[in-house]
Design a protein around this motif. Structure first.
Motif, mmCIF file in Angstrom:
data_model
loop_
_atom_site.group_PDB
_atom_site.id
_atom_site.type_symbol
_atom_site.label_atom_id
_atom_site.label_comp_id
_atom_site.label_asym_id
_atom_site.label_seq_id
_atom_site.Cartn_x
_atom_site.Cartn_y
_atom_site.Cartn_z
ATOM 1 N N PHE A 128 -3.680 6.108 9.226
ATOM 2 C CA PHE A 128 -4.233 7.377 9.473
ATOM 3 C C PHE A 128 -5.096 8.028 8.333
ATOM 4 C CE2 PHE A 128 -4.058 11.797 11.336
ATOM 5 C CZ PHE A 128 -5.310 11.630 11.943
ATOM 6 N N THR A 129 -6.031 8.270 8.109
ATOM 7 C CA THR A 129 -6.790 8.882 7.130
ATOM 8 C C THR A 129 -6.486 10.152 6.665
ATOM 9 O OG1 THR A 129 -8.492 9.821 8.756
ATOM 10 C CG2 THR A 129 -9.043 7.668 7.797
ATOM 11 N N ALA A 130 -5.615 10.835 7.543
ATOM 12 C CA ALA A 130 -4.982 12.280 7.240
ATOM 13 C C ALA A 130 -3.840 12.108 6.369
ATOM 14 C CB ALA A 130 -4.897 13.266 8.384
ATOM 15 N N PHE A 131 -3.043 10.891 6.517
ATOM 16 C CA PHE A 131 -2.048 10.346 5.566
ATOM 17 C C PHE A 131 -2.148 10.976 4.167
ATOM 18 C CE2 PHE A 131 -0.393 7.050 8.623
ATOM 19 C CZ PHE A 131 0.482 7.635 9.443
ATOM 20 N N SER A 132 -1.178 11.588 3.468
ATOM 21 C CA SER A 132 -1.089 11.653 1.906
ATOM 22 C C SER A 132 -0.825 10.229 1.433
ATOM 23 C CB SER A 132 -0.072 12.565 1.690
ATOM 24 O OG SER A 132 1.463 11.812 2.115
ATOM 25 N N GLU A 133 -1.153 10.029 0.257
ATOM 26 C CA GLU A 133 -0.797 8.873 -0.493
ATOM 27 C C GLU A 133 0.748 8.511 -0.553
ATOM 28 O OE1 GLU A 133 0.674 6.374 -3.401
ATOM 29 O OE2 GLU A 133 0.881 8.325 -3.892
ATOM 30 N N PRO A 134 1.615 9.181 -0.451
ATOM 31 C CA PRO A 134 2.929 8.968 -0.193
ATOM 32 C C PRO A 134 3.422 8.229 0.910
ATOM 33 C CG PRO A 134 2.996 11.052 -1.575
ATOM 34 C CD PRO A 134 1.642 10.493 -1.049
ATOM 35 N N ALA A 135 2.752 8.927 2.030
ATOM 36 C CA ALA A 135 2.769 8.346 3.418
ATOM 37 C C ALA A 135 2.292 6.806 3.413
ATOM 38 C CB ALA A 135 2.214 9.311 4.468
ATOM 39 N N VAL A 136 1.019 6.731 2.974
ATOM 40 C CA VAL A 136 0.387 5.536 2.969
ATOM 41 C C VAL A 136 1.124 4.362 2.262
ATOM 42 C CG1 VAL A 136 -1.810 4.410 1.924
ATOM 43 C CG2 VAL A 136 -2.011 6.469 3.128
ATOM 44 N N ARG A 137 1.672 4.810 0.831
ATOM 45 C CA ARG A 137 2.459 3.922 0.332
ATOM 46 C C ARG A 137 3.648 3.506 0.970
ATOM 47 N NH1 ARG A 137 5.226 6.380 -3.342
ATOM 48 N NH2 ARG A 137 3.576 7.909 -3.963
ATOM 49 N N GLU A 138 4.234 4.471 1.602
ATOM 50 C CA GLU A 138 5.467 4.081 2.468
ATOM 51 C C GLU A 138 5.245 2.902 3.324
ATOM 52 O OE1 GLU A 138 9.197 6.313 4.406
ATOM 53 O OE2 GLU A 138 7.101 7.088 4.973
ATOM 54 N N ARG A 139 4.236 3.178 4.075
ATOM 55 C CA ARG A 139 3.798 2.009 5.193
ATOM 56 C C ARG A 139 3.433 0.663 4.588
ATOM 57 N NH1 ARG A 139 3.930 7.115 6.851
ATOM 58 N NH2 ARG A 139 4.348 7.566 9.259
ATOM 59 N N LEU A 140 2.519 0.779 3.470
ATOM 60 C CA LEU A 140 2.197 -0.351 3.080
ATOM 61 C C LEU A 140 3.381 -1.070 2.331
ATOM 62 C CD1 LEU A 140 -1.340 0.767 1.102
ATOM 63 C CD2 LEU A 140 -0.699 -0.677 3.307
ATOM 64 N N THR A 141 4.301 -0.499 1.703
ATOM 65 C CA THR A 141 5.483 -1.092 1.257
ATOM 66 C C THR A 141 6.140 -1.844 2.189
ATOM 67 O OG1 THR A 141 5.596 0.530 -0.661
ATOM 68 C CG2 THR A 141 7.649 -0.775 -0.211
ATOM 69 N N LEU A 142 6.346 -1.375 3.306
ATOM 70 C CA LEU A 142 7.350 -1.921 4.477
ATOM 71 C C LEU A 142 6.220 -2.868 5.107
ATOM 72 C CD1 LEU A 142 8.461 1.481 6.403
ATOM 73 C CD2 LEU A 142 9.970 -0.302 5.000
ATOM 74 N N ALA A 143 5.220 -2.761 5.424
ATOM 75 C CA ALA A 143 4.418 -3.845 6.001
ATOM 76 C C ALA A 143 3.975 -5.012 5.365
ATOM 77 C CB ALA A 143 3.119 -2.951 6.657
ATOM 78 N N ARG A 144 3.653 -4.845 3.849
ATOM 79 C CA ARG A 144 3.184 -5.916 3.153
ATOM 80 C C ARG A 144 2.057 -6.637 3.708
ATOM 81 N NH1 ARG A 144 7.084 -6.860 -0.694
ATOM 82 N NH2 ARG A 144 6.368 -9.021 -1.032
ATOM 83 N N PRO A 145 0.869 -5.783 3.688
ATOM 84 C CA PRO A 145 -0.443 -6.581 4.331
ATOM 85 C C PRO A 145 -1.009 -7.290 3.219
ATOM 86 C CG PRO A 145 -1.027 -4.120 3.603
ATOM 87 C CD PRO A 145 0.582 -4.177 3.563
ATOM 88 N N VAL A 146 -1.578 -8.162 3.497
ATOM 89 C CA VAL A 146 -2.476 -8.996 2.575
ATOM 90 C C VAL A 146 -3.874 -8.595 2.320
ATOM 91 C CG1 VAL A 146 -3.700 -11.597 2.555
ATOM 92 C CG2 VAL A 146 -1.607 -11.076 3.620
ATOM 93 N N VAL A 147 -4.732 -7.926 3.263
ATOM 94 C CA VAL A 147 -6.013 -7.192 3.144
ATOM 95 C C VAL A 147 -5.985 -5.855 3.635
ATOM 96 C CG1 VAL A 147 -8.346 -7.363 3.958
ATOM 97 C CG2 VAL A 147 -7.122 -9.485 3.071
ATOM 98 N N ALA A 148 -6.484 -5.078 3.068
ATOM 99 C CA ALA A 148 -6.663 -3.435 3.592
ATOM 100 C C ALA A 148 -8.058 -3.202 3.632
ATOM 101 C CB ALA A 148 -5.925 -2.560 2.735
ATOM 102 N N VAL A 149 -8.630 -2.796 4.754
ATOM 103 C CA VAL A 149 -10.055 -2.355 4.876
ATOM 104 C C VAL A 149 -10.114 -1.065 5.024
ATOM 105 C CG1 VAL A 149 -12.385 -2.553 6.005
ATOM 106 C CG2 VAL A 149 -10.676 -4.475 6.231
ATOM 107 N N VAL A 150 -10.755 -0.308 3.783
ATOM 108 C CA VAL A 150 -10.474 1.108 3.422
ATOM 109 C C VAL A 150 -11.680 1.811 3.081
ATOM 110 C CG1 VAL A 150 -9.197 2.582 1.796
ATOM 111 C CG2 VAL A 150 -8.257 0.521 2.313
ATOM 112 N N ASP A 151 -11.824 3.044 3.845
ATOM 113 C CA ASP A 151 -13.166 3.664 3.414
ATOM 114 C C ASP A 151 -13.166 4.070 1.975
ATOM 115 O OD1 ASP A 151 -14.512 3.711 5.910
ATOM 116 O OD2 ASP A 151 -13.139 5.796 6.728
ATOM 117 N N PRO A 152 -14.321 4.056 1.494
ATOM 118 C CA PRO A 152 -14.246 4.620 -0.144
ATOM 119 C C PRO A 152 -13.601 6.031 -0.485
ATOM 120 C CG PRO A 152 -16.452 3.584 0.724
ATOM 121 C CD PRO A 152 -15.839 3.964 1.885
ATOM 122 N N ASP A 153 -13.783 6.712 0.575
ATOM 123 C CA ASP A 153 -12.793 8.102 0.126
ATOM 124 C C ASP A 153 -11.451 8.136 0.093
ATOM 125 O OD1 ASP A 153 -12.947 8.164 2.747
ATOM 126 O OD2 ASP A 153 -13.974 10.136 3.305
#
Length: 523
Positions: free
Chosen positions: A110-135
């Motif tokens: 979710f784009t309203a997530f803070s950076e720590p919330a994003v990092r926590e989920r990415l660390t758990l999910a371990r994605p290969v690719v992320a498609v991310v808005d520039p901002d």
């Protein structure tokens, strides 16, 4: 027995859906896109300024086949995780379909997530690719994830790519989404959504929301969360229904504008949205159906809705783990009169009960139930299902009235005062009846004599003037206490009332009362 089991046509349709989405082998891309007519409109991307882009199923098929080639070239294969940190956009829908063509598992952020919330989920999910808005790029702080940004360069790559023709074929229990719970009561937990969950998603669309083929359906929930992902995007794609995605953030004005300009006939949103629109007294179109989920719907909304939008608002209950399982159905054969604060009956495909005050789902008599446990977390799974697996414990307390259920509270939100069990929603529903209160939350704080007493936090529709503000707040507090005494009981009035600028919520709109309890205890 659940009420829906007494309607033969509904029982037959539930079995059809169960069989359709538990077929031994199937292509998700075909189920969600390719089987629908190429010329049919799938999604209308709309903004409050009036701009609109209509995407047909044919356009989605072509774009997602090309995007699948781009993802495959980046190393994505069957079982890999692909994530997005995108607003509601064309790229969001195309990326999801492309990942599923490869057999990848989609992980929403979710784009309203803070950076720590994003990092926590990415660390758990371990994605290969992320498609991310520039901002949003600055939130991608973990290594070993290839980041793709929408823009001219990526668009050119997609356009130049050869469409991938071979789609992955999945089994009914193969996951296609990995989503994380909102964390209202602890750390987020990973939920794997299998392909067979589509049967439950489509059943909700048909029976609870009553989305018809000629409707223009808009579920305003964000696809970064379960209700928005499951029912704003995936379910209408599976059912071949036209739906709206708003490319702008929610405001009452933009929502009313899109509803009027696009001709929305079937709308679903959080109670907060309805209350915000009500407060602004905006001109709205006549809706055929209106529904609510996320937090219990307070009665004041349905005092306003029939005259304002032409129909009542029907409340529904669900969780990330189950989708939607209880609701006030709109479908003609299941529709019952509304009762204040009732979240309805068990939806087709589910059976529910109340055991020791807790709402539970009957795993033996819920043919569309799909959740079996948290990813890599057997202990928390056991907490939900117990040793024999018969009941799924929701963690919400409820009261049963015949076939219907009334939400009481999250199990850890219940206030126990001098032996009385008080659900915060009951008190909050009374507080928001005051004309000066736009939102309210109630929590319990420790008390030496009573065990707990109530404190209320309210957001005002109009802030008091600086001159005399303290007196205004004191008068308001007295009026709110009296409202509760008159409308609920003399024992349950809030001992203190705090006027606040906003209430803490998860990005999906769920109240975080535990933060208010901390605040109340520190005051």
């Amino acid at each position: 027995m659940s009420a829906w089991t007494q309607v033969p046509a509904v029982v037959e349709r539930v079995e059809q859906l169960r069989q359709e989405y538990t077929a031994p082998e199937a292509s998700l891309a075909d189920l969600l896109c390719d089987r629908h007519p190429d010329h049919a409109v799938a999604v209308m991307l709309a903004s409050g300024s009036g701009a609109v882009e209509a995407l047909t199923y044919g356009a989605l098929e072509d774009a997602s086949r090309r995007m699948a080639t781009v993802l495959a070239d980046a190393g994505v294969g069957s079982g890999d995780r692909v994530t997005t940190l995108l607003g509601k956009s064309r790229e969001l829908v195309v990326t999801m379909l492309a990942a599923w063509r490869l057999g990848a598992v989609y992980v929403p952020l979710f784009t309203a997530f803070s950076e720590p919330a994003v990092r926590e989920r990415l660390t758990l999910a371990r994605p290969v690719v992320a498609v991310v808005d520039p901002d949003q790029r600055h939130k991608m702080t973990i290594p070993d994830v290839l980041v793709l940004e929408p823009g001219d360069a990526l668009s050119a790559r997609i356009e130049a790519a050869e469409p991938r023709l071979a789609d992955h074929v999945s089994a009914p229990d193969d996951p296609f989404i990995q989503i994380y719970t909102s964390g209202t009561t602890g750390r987020p937990k990973a939920v794997a959504v299998p392909r067979r969950a589509l049967g439950a998603f489509v059943a909700y669309l048909e029976f609870a929301l009553d989305v018809q083929r000629d409707d223009l359906y808009w579920n305003a929930a964000d696809p970064g969360w379960a209700y928005g992902l499951y029912f704003a995007v995936v379910a209408p794609l599976a059912a071949g229904r036209r739906f709206v995605l708003s490319t702008t953030a929610f405001t009452p004005e933009s929502t009313a504008s899109i509803m009027r300009d696009r001709g929305v006939t079937n709308f679903a949103g959080a109670p907060t949205m309805y209350r915000a629109i009500k407060q602004q007294a905006l001109e709205l179109p006549r809706l055929r159906r209106a529904s609510s989920a996320g937090e219990p719907l307070t009665p004041d909304v349905n005092e306003w809705a029939p005259a304002a939008v032409g129909c009542e608002v029907r409340d529904h209950w669900g969780q990330t783990e189950q989708g939607m399982a209880i609701g006030n159905c709109w479908h003609d054969e299941l529709r019952e009169p509304l009762h204040p604060r009732s979240m309805g009956q068990a939806l087709p495909g589910f059976a529910a009960d109340v055991v020791d005050g807790e709402l539970v789902l009957d795993t033996h008599h819920s043919p569309l139930m799909w959740f079996t446990g948290y990813v890599g977390d057997p202990e928390r799974t056991k907490e939900r299902f117990g040793s024999d697996g018969r009941w799924y414990r929701t963690g919400d307390t409820a009261v049963r009235h015949g076939d219907s259920f009334s939400f009481h509270a999250r199990a850890d939100d219940v206030i126990i005062m001098a032996g009385y069990r008080i659900g915060p929603v009951d008190i909050e529903s009374i507080l928001v009846r005051h004309p000066l209160v736009s939102e309210a939350a109630v929590v319990g704080v420790p008390d030496e004599i009573r065990g707990e007493v109530l404190e209320a936090f309210v957001v005002l529709a109009h802030p008091p003037a600086d001159d005399g503000a303290e007196a205004d707040v004191a008068r308001l507090s007295d009026e709110l206490r009296q409202l509760v005494r008159d409308g609920y009981g003399a024992h349950a009035y809030p001992r203190r009332v705090h006027v606040v600028a906003s209430l803490p919520k998860t990005p999906s709109g769920k109240m975080q009362r535990y933060l208010l309890r901390v605040d109340a205890n520190e005051r």
